[in-house]
Design a protein around this motif. Structure first.
Motif: not given
Length: 164
Positions: A11-14, A22-26
Motif C-alpha cells: 500500500e505504500n509503494l506507488l 515512489k515510496i510513500s508514507d514516511f
C-alpha cells in the motif's frame, strides 16, 4: 540516505504514470545515521503492519532498522507474487512462521517461497528473511545478487517537461 522507512508494504509503494516506483508514507521512518556519522543508531520501537514486521522487533532489545526494511521488502515481493502474505506475524505464536523457521533450521526451502520463485531468487529471498538480522544482506548486497542483476527492467520514456 540514513533513513529506514519502517513501514514498507504494498500500500505504500506507488507507480507513477511513467512506471517509476515512489515510496510513500514516511510516518514511521527513522533516521539511523546522519551524513557525518559512522555509527548506526539502533531502534527500540516496533512499528509497521504486522505481516511485514521483522522478528527482531518483537524482542525487548535494540535492533538495526535497516535490516527490518530488508525483511519487509522480501515480504512485499512474496505478497505480490503469491497474492497473500506468508504469515500474519513473524512470531512463534504464528503457525506459518513457525513452519518457516523449522524449514530453515532443517535446511529446507519454505514451500511458499519455493512455489513462487526460481533457484536464484529463492536464495536471496531466504537470506533477506533470515531470522538473525546480522545474517541478512544489506541493500547493496541485495541489489548485487545474481537474481536482481538478471531482472529486465522497462525503461519508461520520460516527458522532459514533467517531474519524475
Amino acid at each position: 540516505m540514513g533513513i529506514a522507512h519502517r513501514d514498507l508494504k504494498p500500500e505504500n509503494l506507488l507507480l507513477t504514470n511513467y512506471g517509476r516506483l515512489k515510496i510513500s508514507d514516511f510516518g514511521h521512518a527513522e533516521c539511523f545515521r546522519l551524513a557525518w556519522e559512522d555509527q548506526v543508531h539502533m531502534s527500540t520501537r516496533r512499528c509497521g503492519s504486522a505481516p511485514y514486521v521483522s522478528p527482531e522487533q518483537y524482542l525487548a532489545q535494540p535492533f538495526d532498522p535497516r535490516y527490518a526494511d530488508i525483511w519487509a521488502a522480501a515480504i512485499v515481493y512474496i505478497a505480490m507474487r503469491a497474492g497473500r502474505n506468508p504469515w500474519k506475524s513473524a512470531t512463534v505464536k504464528d503457525e506459518c512462521f513457525r513452519d518457516y523457521t523449522e524449514d530453515c533450521e532443517a535446511g529446507s526451502q519454505y514451500f511458499l517461497i519455493k512455489d513462487i520463485t526460481h533457484e536464484r531468487s529463492c536464495a536471496i529471498l531466504h537470506s533477506m528473511l533470515n531470522v538473525t538480522p546480522a545474517h541478512r544482506p544489506g541493500v547493496a548486497e541485495t541489489l548485487r545478487s545474481q537474481w536482481l542483476q538478471e531482472v529486465c527492467c522497462c525503461q519508461a520514456t520520460t516527458n522532459p517537461g514533467l517531474p519524475g
